[in-house]
Scaffold this active site. Structure first.
Site, mmCIF file in Angstrom:
data_model
loop_
_atom_site.group_PDB
_atom_site.id
_atom_site.type_symbol
_atom_site.label_atom_id
_atom_site.label_comp_id
_atom_site.label_asym_id
_atom_site.label_seq_id
_atom_site.Cartn_x
_atom_site.Cartn_y
_atom_site.Cartn_z
ATOM 1 N N SER A 149 0.844 -1.193 0.000
ATOM 2 C CA SER A 149 0.000 0.000 0.000
ATOM 3 C C SER A 149 0.884 1.249 0.000
ATOM 4 C CB SER A 149 -0.949 -0.043 1.212
ATOM 5 O OG SER A 149 -1.931 0.946 1.140
ATOM 6 N N ARG A 219 -11.956 6.403 10.020
ATOM 7 C CA ARG A 219 -11.592 4.982 10.011
ATOM 8 C C ARG A 219 -12.680 4.140 9.359
ATOM 9 N NH1 ARG A 219 -7.683 1.500 9.316
ATOM 10 N NH2 ARG A 219 -7.874 -0.413 10.565
ATOM 11 N N ASP A 316 -8.834 -6.075 -5.026
ATOM 12 C CA ASP A 316 -8.394 -4.813 -4.423
ATOM 13 C C ASP A 316 -8.833 -3.669 -5.332
ATOM 14 O OD1 ASP A 316 -7.128 -2.628 -3.332
ATOM 15 O OD2 ASP A 316 -5.117 -3.507 -3.359
ATOM 16 N N HIS A 349 -8.217 -4.972 -0.507
ATOM 17 C CA HIS A 349 -6.905 -4.375 -0.263
ATOM 18 C C HIS A 349 -6.194 -5.025 0.917
ATOM 19 C CE1 HIS A 349 -3.785 -1.416 -0.561
ATOM 20 N NE2 HIS A 349 -4.015 -0.940 0.645
ATOM 21 N N ASP A 350 -6.944 -5.447 1.919
ATOM 22 C CA ASP A 350 -6.341 -6.057 3.110
ATOM 23 C C ASP A 350 -5.644 -7.382 2.814
ATOM 24 O OD1 ASP A 350 -6.840 -4.103 4.930
ATOM 25 O OD2 ASP A 350 -8.500 -5.116 5.940
#
Length: 375
Positions: A149, A219, A316, A349-350
């Site tokens: 990232s 968040r 992602d 993405h994680d």
């Protein structure tokens, strides 16, 4: 099983010029190291962190058995980045809130808390600061620089800013710059923070306040973008939190996904600094090595000398595989040696933090090849 990690800190007196025209001096960088530096100092691997991570990359602290580093599945004895072979360094970036000098610290020139006066930091500034730390550790050349990232942006930047110091650059789930949608997400998150009444123009420390509401929303926004639609539906779907009956309320938490996002927001607001969030997301926005070359990424990457591994994940959507392929294409046009893996993983993405066996296999194989080079 995790090993014991020891947090370290290094102080720097000299002025560090910043890309925005300001500078900083009398600053500290928090870092950790794992493994042993070999005799010719050729086995060092620098790990660059993403937005809400830190220098605590792997292992646990002796007095905190549940304090696993954020990439502990990747780095350690016998793991893909094997600390029996490599000397791994994790550095907390300037402006962060996990030990390195940041907005919550005192400005040595005024004696006052930096707050909103902390200078704007760029990816290039982080790389320059990391290079100074490596100088002090006696490391002139890296076997590899690795990041996912935002950390991947730093790895790419290292290969351009200090090409003679990088043998391999490993760029995971990243991009050559942010697209408009990503900048938009960052801006919405920042507005949530700066419009929180407890933000006080960034000087909330003096008011004994924390802009928790803004941090929670920031968040929640970010977390939505880190997960794929498939994973969200699989984990939460339309499950109700309390039984099967609707409450017909606009205020209550009704769906499990709402409960999850609020939990993540609450947890984040307890440990992350609001000014740090603004600084790091802006650094993400600014990163664009092609900008100095009229948008031509191939020209921007011409300075590189490293070999590259790029990894992307099919689901992602924040840093889509097409963005990694842009980098691959430009490196190939410069006749650089590039390996590319596009992992079919459902996690969004994680995925770069998780244990997908194909992903781990690619990383292990690549770092084994590096280990053979330096043996």
């Amino acid at each position: 099983m995790s090993f014991i990690a020891t947090p370290l800190s290094m102080h720097f007196e000299d002025v560090l010029p910043l890309q925005g025209g300001a500078s900083i001096h009398h600053y500290d960088l928090a870092y950790e190291t794992y493994g042993q530096l070999n005799a010719d100092r050729s086995n060092a691997v620098l790990v660059c962190h993403a937005l809400n991570a830190s220098h605590h990359v792997a292992g646990v602290y002796a007095d905190q058995p549940k304090s696993e580093g954020w990439w502990d599945n990747m780095i350690g004895p016998g793991k893909p980045v094997d600390t029996n072979r490599f000397f791994v360094i994790g550095v907390n970036n300037l402006g962060s809130c996990f030990g390195s000098t940041g907005p919550m610290h005192r400005n040595p020139d005024t004696g006052e808390i930096y707050g909103s006066d902390f200078p704007v930091i760029t990816v290039e500034d982080w790389v320059d600061a990391q290079a100074r730390l490596l100088d002090q550790l006696g490391i002139s050349r890296l076997a590899a620089v690795l990041g996912g990232s935002l950390g991947g942006m730093q790895a790419l930047c290292w290969s351009l800013r200090y090409p003679e110091r990088v043998a391999h650059a490993v760029v995971v789930a990243s991009a050559p710059n942010l697209n408009a949608e990503n900048i938009a997400f960052n801006e919405v998150a920042r507005r949530a923070i700066v419009t929180d009444p407890d933000f006080h123009g960034g000087n909330f420390y003096a008011h004994g306040a924390v802009p928790r509401r803004g941090l929670r929303i920031a968040r929640m926004i970010g977390h939505i973008t880190y997960l794929s639609d498939d994973v969200m539906n699989q984990k939460f779907g339309r499950q109700l939190r309390d039984g099967l009956e609707l409450k017909y309320s606009t205020q209550d938490i009704e769906f499990e996904i709402e409960s999850y996002l609020r939990y993540q927001g609450d947890k984040f607001s307890d440990y992350f600094d609001a000014n740090t969030y603004l600084l790091i997301t802006r650094a993400l926005d600014y990163f664009d090595p092609a900008r100095a070359h009229a948008g031509n990424l191939t020209q921007a990457l011409a300075a590189s000398q490293a070999q590259y591994l790029l990894v992307s994940f099919t689901t992602d959507w924040r840093f889509a595989p097409a963005r990694s392929r842009e980098i691959v294409k430009s490196l190939l046009e410069n006749q650089r040696r590039v390996s590319y893996a596009e992992i079919d993983a459902p996690h969004g993405h994680d995925a770069f933090l998780l244990d997908d066996p194909r992903y781990m296999g690619v990383m292990r194989s690549y770092f084994e090849s590096i280990a053979k080079e330096i043996a």
